[in-house]
Design a protein around this motif. Structure first.
Motif, PDB file in Angstrom:
ATOM      1  N   ARG A  77       1.055  -1.144  -0.087  1.00 49.18           N
ATOM      2  CA  ARG A  77       0.126  -0.107   0.099  1.00 49.18           C
ATOM      3  C   ARG A  77       0.918   1.214   0.061  1.00 49.18           C
ATOM      4  O   ARG A  77       0.489   2.263  -0.886  1.00 49.18           O
ATOM      5  N   LEU A  81       1.006   4.400  -2.677  1.00 43.83           N
ATOM      6  CA  LEU A  81       0.677   5.661  -2.194  1.00 43.83           C
ATOM      7  C   LEU A  81       1.659   6.653  -2.819  1.00 43.83           C
ATOM      8  O   LEU A  81       1.499   7.861  -2.916  1.00 43.83           O
ATOM      9  N   PRO A  84       0.988   7.565  -6.900  1.00 42.31           N
ATOM     10  CA  PRO A  84      -0.634   7.313  -6.986  1.00 42.31           C
ATOM     11  C   PRO A  84      -1.047   6.689  -8.456  1.00 42.31           C
ATOM     12  O   PRO A  84      -2.383   6.251  -8.062  1.00 42.31           O
ATOM     13  N   THR A 135      -5.958   1.738  -1.180  1.00 44.21           N
ATOM     14  CA  THR A 135      -4.812   2.701  -1.821  1.00 44.21           C
ATOM     15  C   THR A 135      -5.854   3.720  -2.877  1.00 44.21           C
ATOM     16  O   THR A 135      -5.466   4.980  -2.680  1.00 44.21           O
ATOM     17  N   ARG A 138      -7.711   6.184  -0.827  1.00 43.07           N
ATOM     18  CA  ARG A 138      -6.909   7.254  -0.263  1.00 43.07           C
ATOM     19  C   ARG A 138      -6.416   8.107  -1.346  1.00 43.07           C
ATOM     20  O   ARG A 138      -6.015   9.317  -1.037  1.00 43.07           O
ATOM     21  N   ALA A 139      -5.871   7.671  -2.422  1.00 43.57           N
ATOM     22  CA  ALA A 139      -5.298   8.501  -3.451  1.00 43.57           C
ATOM     23  C   ALA A 139      -6.157   9.360  -3.803  1.00 43.57           C
ATOM     24  O   ALA A 139      -5.722  10.563  -4.530  1.00 43.57           O
ATOM     25  N   ASP A 142      -9.748  13.052  -1.557  1.00 41.73           N
ATOM     26  CA  ASP A 142      -8.867  14.069  -0.770  1.00 41.73           C
ATOM     27  C   ASP A 142      -9.453  15.309  -0.845  1.00 41.73           C
ATOM     28  O   ASP A 142      -9.019  16.170  -1.356  1.00 41.73           O
ATOM     29  N   TRP A 176      -6.702   7.363   7.690  1.00 43.00           N
ATOM     30  CA  TRP A 176      -6.714   6.213   6.461  1.00 43.00           C
ATOM     31  C   TRP A 176      -5.901   5.141   7.043  1.00 43.00           C
ATOM     32  O   TRP A 176      -6.230   3.976   6.686  1.00 43.00           O
TER      33      TRP A 176
END
Length: 195
Positions: A77, A81, A84, A135, A138-139, A142, A176
């Motif tokens: 992960r 990250l 991305p 992943t 999270r990427a 935002d 996260w």
């Protein structure tokens, strides 16, 4: 491949062109084709380069299969990250030696932990989906603090319709790493050998 990875990190998938890559390398675009067939092959090689896994750090020794899996999946992960663009490519690209090496290590560890061969693929895909989902989310999810606060206020106004997610304050939760690890714990609890 380091130059292609740097270009992808700086400009994303749309920013990678053979011309830009050649310029960064100080070469002519046509000379790249002596080394790679096309942009698709550059993407395959760049993706595989960022997914290299060398095992746990020298100063970290996993105590058991579960610790080994956690280190492996957290590293996977974290690698995506840092780059991305890689998460959106992985499901569509050729599987190179580095991702295959990761999958082999994952399979070997699960098998060694007692996951029967009949369940091995389900276990692997469940962990893959958790890593990929965490992943990609999270990427790309935002939101600024102001946006999250405004969304939570909207949920509060609509709490009669969405009481559970409003109460859990879902849109304000930005832990996260904690969510990834706890979700991984849920999955690993289900994979633990039954005594």
């Amino acid at each position: 491949m380091a130059t292609a990875v740097e270009l992808l990190d700086a400009q994303g998938l749309d920013g990678l062109t053979m011309r830009r890559l050649a310029d960064r390398l100080g070469a002519g675009a046509m000379s790249l084709y002596w080394h790679v067939a096309n942009k698709e092959q550059v993407l395959d090689l760049a993706l595989d380069a960022v997914l290299d896994y060398r095992g746990p750090p020298q100063d970290v020794e996993p105590r058991n299969w579960r610790g080994e899996l956690v280190l492996m999946l957290e590293d996977w992960r974290a690698s995506m990250l840092r780059h991305p663009w890689s998460a959106s490519l992985l499901p569509r690209r050729a599987l190179g030696p580095n991702i295959l090496g990761r999958l082999e290590a994952l399979s070997r560890t699960l098998s060694g932990a007692g996951v029967p061969d009949a369940d091995l693929n389900v276990a692997i895909w469940s962990l893959w989906n958790h890593v990929m989902g965490a992943t990609i989310t999270r990427a790309h999810f935002d939101l600024s603090e102001d946006d999250r606060a405004a969304a939570q206020q909207r949920l509060t106004r609509l709490s009669e319709r969405y009481p559970t997610i409003e109460r859990s304050r879902l849109l304000l939760d930005d832990d996260w790493d904690g969510a990834f690890r706890k979700g991984l714990d849920f999955l690993l609890d289900g994979l633990a050998p039954k005594r």
